[in-house]
Design an enzyme around this catalytic site. Structure first.
Site, mmCIF file in Angstrom:
data_model
loop_
_atom_site.group_PDB
_atom_site.id
_atom_site.type_symbol
_atom_site.label_atom_id
_atom_site.label_comp_id
_atom_site.label_asym_id
_atom_site.label_seq_id
_atom_site.Cartn_x
_atom_site.Cartn_y
_atom_site.Cartn_z
ATOM 1 N N GLY A 46 0.861 -1.182 -0.222
ATOM 2 C CA GLY A 46 -0.011 -0.126 -0.017
ATOM 3 C C GLY A 46 0.961 1.065 -0.112
ATOM 4 N N GLN A 51 3.356 9.845 0.772
ATOM 5 C CA GLN A 51 4.761 9.174 0.851
ATOM 6 C C GLN A 51 5.702 9.369 -0.355
ATOM 7 O OE1 GLN A 51 2.614 5.417 1.938
ATOM 8 N NE2 GLN A 51 4.402 5.289 3.145
ATOM 9 N N CYS A 94 5.834 -0.058 7.017
ATOM 10 C CA CYS A 94 5.275 1.001 6.523
ATOM 11 C C CYS A 94 6.848 1.505 5.566
ATOM 12 C CB CYS A 94 5.205 2.322 7.307
ATOM 13 S SG CYS A 94 4.647 3.924 6.585
ATOM 14 N N LEU A 95 6.704 1.623 4.214
ATOM 15 C CA LEU A 95 7.480 2.045 3.427
ATOM 16 C C LEU A 95 8.068 3.424 3.696
ATOM 17 C CD1 LEU A 95 6.112 1.001 -0.044
ATOM 18 C CD2 LEU A 95 7.824 -0.197 1.538
ATOM 19 N N HIS A 136 -4.501 1.663 7.484
ATOM 20 C CA HIS A 136 -3.237 2.377 7.616
ATOM 21 C C HIS A 136 -2.839 3.306 6.429
ATOM 22 C CE1 HIS A 136 1.494 1.306 7.650
ATOM 23 N NE2 HIS A 136 1.217 2.246 6.767
ATOM 24 N N GLU A 137 -3.346 3.195 5.363
ATOM 25 C CA GLU A 137 -3.258 4.039 4.252
ATOM 26 C C GLU A 137 -4.106 5.380 4.445
ATOM 27 O OE1 GLU A 137 -0.657 3.814 2.573
ATOM 28 O OE2 GLU A 137 -0.556 1.636 2.878
ATOM 29 N N HIS A 140 -2.641 7.826 6.651
ATOM 30 C CA HIS A 140 -1.515 8.537 6.082
ATOM 31 C C HIS A 140 -1.957 9.600 5.743
ATOM 32 C CE1 HIS A 140 2.218 6.441 5.983
ATOM 33 N NE2 HIS A 140 1.760 5.435 5.295
#
Ligand code: NI
Length: 172
Positions: A46, A51, A94-95, A136-137, A140
């Site tokens: 995701g 990001q 998380c990236l 989660h996204e 963000h």
């Protein structure tokens, strides 16, 4: 396609609230394609536009396993309209916080409304890992990171590690 770099903590942009998208046009679709490419390359399941340093309410997701065919989802202005009472623990990463994983409990199911790649309004019921990823996204887009669900001690320790690492690589 433009190559997009994924930003990491403690970049203050990750704490910003992303702006809604007014129209799903070719620019938005191009951005989504770039995001998808960056996500697959990382690899991750995701990615939110913020990001890649674009604070707009756009998310790409693909929870297909490696041996499965790719199944990308594009969500513009996603909004979670319901959450289950039942909770589900998942070891999240998380990236934007590379190589750190921790268990977070979130509602096991959720319903999300969004505009798809063609700008069409859609609604999707999510369970299991998809429920976790979507939540989660969407976090963000509101400047929230999964480490915010950990104890302050754990969170501060992670942030400190990244601050230190960034200082070390910055030219004197
Ligand atoms: Ni993330």
């Amino acid at each position: 396609m433009a190559k997009r770099e994924i930003i990491t903590i403690p970049d203050p942009l990750l704490r910003e609230v992303s702006a809604p998208v007014e129209r799903v046009d070719d620019d938005v679709r191009r951005l989504m394609d770039d995001m998808l490419e960056a996500m697959y390359e990382a690899p991750g399941i995701g990615l939110a536009a913020v990001q890649v340093a674009v604070p707009r309410r756009i998310v790409v997701v693909d929870t297909a396993r490696e041996e499965e065919e790719r199944n990308p989802l594009f969500l513009v202005n996603p909004e979670i309209v319901s959450l289950s009472d039942e909770m589900r623990p998942h070891e999240e990463g998380c990236l934007s916080i590379p190589e750190f994983y921790a268990e977070v409990e979130r509602p096991a199911a959720c319903t999300v409304q969004f505009l798809d790649r063609d700008g069409k309004p859609r609604e999707m019921d999510c369970t299991d890992i998809l429920s976790t990823v979507i939540q989660h996204e969407v976090d963000h887009l509101n400047g929230v990171l999964f480490i915010d669900y950990l104890s302050r001690l754990k969170r501060d320790r992670v942030i400190k590690k990244f601050v230190k690492a960034k200082k070390a690589e910055a030219p004197a």
